[in-house]
Design an enzyme around this catalytic site. Structure first.
Site, PDB file in Angstrom:
ATOM      1  CE  LYS A  92       9.634  32.325 -30.086  1.00 36.34           C
ATOM      2  NZ  LYS A  92      10.036  31.879 -31.440  1.00 36.34           N
ATOM      3  NE  ARG A  95       4.468  28.507 -37.978  1.00 34.84           N
ATOM      4  CZ  ARG A  95       5.108  29.379 -37.199  1.00 34.84           C
ATOM      5  NH1 ARG A  95       5.552  28.992 -36.008  1.00 34.84           N
ATOM      6  NH2 ARG A  95       5.322  30.596 -37.602  1.00 34.84           N
ATOM      7  NE  ARG A  98      10.376  38.277 -33.225  1.00 35.45           N
ATOM      8  CZ  ARG A  98       9.300  37.472 -33.153  1.00 35.45           C
ATOM      9  NH1 ARG A  98       8.444  37.572 -32.173  1.00 35.45           N
ATOM     10  NH2 ARG A  98       9.109  36.557 -34.074  1.00 35.45           N
ATOM     11  NE  ARG A 151       2.888  33.178 -38.474  1.00 38.79           N
ATOM     12  CZ  ARG A 151       3.726  33.357 -37.464  1.00 38.79           C
ATOM     13  NH1 ARG A 151       3.562  32.665 -36.347  1.00 38.79           N
ATOM     14  NH2 ARG A 151       4.705  34.214 -37.551  1.00 38.79           N
ATOM     15  NE  ARG A 203       8.706  34.720 -39.455  1.00 38.45           N
ATOM     16  CZ  ARG A 203       8.005  33.601 -39.328  1.00 38.45           C
ATOM     17  NH1 ARG A 203       7.663  32.881 -40.368  1.00 38.45           N
ATOM     18  NH2 ARG A 203       7.636  33.209 -38.127  1.00 38.45           N
TER      19      ARG A 203
HETATM   20  P1  AMP Z   1       5.785  35.461 -34.298  1.00 36.67           P
HETATM   21  O1  AMP Z   1       4.365  35.022 -34.304  1.00 36.67           O
HETATM   22  O2  AMP Z   1       6.355  35.579 -32.917  1.00 36.67           O
HETATM   23  O3  AMP Z   1       6.654  34.668 -35.235  1.00 36.67           O
HETATM   24  O4  AMP Z   1       5.779  36.970 -34.862  1.00 36.67           O
HETATM   25  C1  AMP Z   1       5.335  37.245 -36.170  1.00 36.67           C
HETATM   26  C2  AMP Z   1       5.782  38.638 -36.595  1.00 36.67           C
HETATM   27  O5  AMP Z   1       5.210  39.610 -35.718  1.00 36.67           O
HETATM   28  C3  AMP Z   1       7.272  38.899 -36.538  1.00 36.67           C
HETATM   29  O6  AMP Z   1       7.952  38.427 -37.693  1.00 36.67           O
HETATM   30  C4  AMP Z   1       7.304  40.416 -36.423  1.00 36.67           C
HETATM   31  O7  AMP Z   1       7.010  41.037 -37.658  1.00 36.67           O
HETATM   32  C5  AMP Z   1       6.125  40.681 -35.490  1.00 36.67           C
HETATM   33  N1  AMP Z   1       6.541  40.632 -34.066  1.00 36.67           N
HETATM   34  C6  AMP Z   1       6.126  39.743 -33.122  1.00 36.67           C
HETATM   35  N2  AMP Z   1       6.711  40.003 -31.944  1.00 36.67           N
HETATM   36  C7  AMP Z   1       7.517  41.066 -32.143  1.00 36.67           C
HETATM   37  C8  AMP Z   1       8.422  41.790 -31.315  1.00 36.67           C
HETATM   38  N3  AMP Z   1       8.609  41.470 -30.024  1.00 36.67           N
HETATM   39  N4  AMP Z   1       9.096  42.830 -31.871  1.00 36.67           N
HETATM   40  C9  AMP Z   1       8.911  43.184 -33.156  1.00 36.67           C
HETATM   41  N5  AMP Z   1       8.106  42.525 -33.995  1.00 36.67           N
HETATM   42  C10 AMP Z   1       7.406  41.477 -33.506  1.00 36.67           C
END
Ligand code: AMP
Length: 214
Positions: free
Chosen positions: A13, A127, A88, A160, A171
């Site tokens: 994404k 990654r 989410r 990360r 996750r």
């Molecule tokens: P991502 O970079 O999108 O994989 O997000 C990394 C982490 O940020 C996730 O595993 C959540 O802990 C938090 N996070 C990001 N977006 C959201 C969201 N829309 N709702 C809740 N937690 C989020």
């Protein structure tokens, strides 16, 4: 153009959203990037969010909706946007619809990136992300030209905290339980388009352009 990019972690994404947002001249709104920036800046909010992120858990809905509310109110979002990593949960999807409705807007499309679980695990554990420009690399599939250095900006690449195998598994579970119900939610509203998220990045980008109707 108001789009949501939906899919499990590692589906691509962010990679697609970053490039297409530049191509279309709209902001790329990634809640994960916003949270990591807040954490890197050392704000209380960012440090609080890290507690959830490091465990692979979701940050509470009200916190994320507040963040998105502020971001969508900025002038650059008026011409359209690509949202990545939000919503989410169903509660976040409803909050997003309400936020947009308040300003007479609505989503045009939700694009789902479909990738098998084994592939997600493989991608995420290898990654690397640039600290400078957030560009994403994959040690096997899309390595940088020089190890540890971003091709685009020369920034430092890092892994990360939440890309360790154990956290990746949590996750993916969180995605299956809390986020995947959004597929039906948006399908019922006639907004969902699916893109096959495996294969060459350029082919996926072309399929995404088509799915976005452009
Ligand atoms: P991502 O970079 O999108 O994989 O997000 C990394 C982490 O940020 C996730 O595993 C959540 O802990 C938090 N996070 C990001 N977006 C959201 C969201 N829309 N709702 C809740 N937690 C989020």
């Amino acid at each position: 153009m108001r789009l949501v990019f939906l899919g499990p972690p590692g589906a691509g994404k962010g990679t697609q959203a970053r490039e297409l947002a530049r191509e279309w001249g709209v902001p790329h709104l990634a809640t994960g990037d916003m949270l990591r920036e807040a954490a890197a800046a050392g704000s209380r909010f960012g440090i609080e969010a890290t507690r959830y992120m490091d465990q692979g858990a979701l940050v509470p809905d009200d916190v994320i909706v507040g963040l998105m509310h502020e971001r969508l109110a900025q002038p650059d979002a008026a011409k359209g946007f690509i949202v990545d990593g939000f919503p989410r949960t169903i509660a976040q999807a409803e909050a997003l619809a309400a936020l947009l409705e308040d300003t007479g807007q609505a989503l045009d499309r939700v694009i789902f990136f479909d990738v098998r679980e084994g592939e997600l695990l493989r991608r995420l554990t290898g990654r690397r992300v640039c600290r400078g420009c957030q560009a994403v690399y994959q040690l096997v599939l899309a390595p940088p030209m020089r190890p540890g250095v971003c091709d685009k900006c020369g920034g430092e690449l890092y892994r990360r905290e939440d890309d360790s195998e154990t956290t990746v598994r949590s996750r993916l579970e969180v995605y299956a339980r809390q986020t995947s119900p959004l597929l039906d939610y948006y399908r019922r509203r006639g907004l969902l388009a699916t893109v096959a998220g495996e294969g060459p990045i350029d082919a996926i980008r072309q399929a995404t352009r088509q799915a976005a109707g452009g």
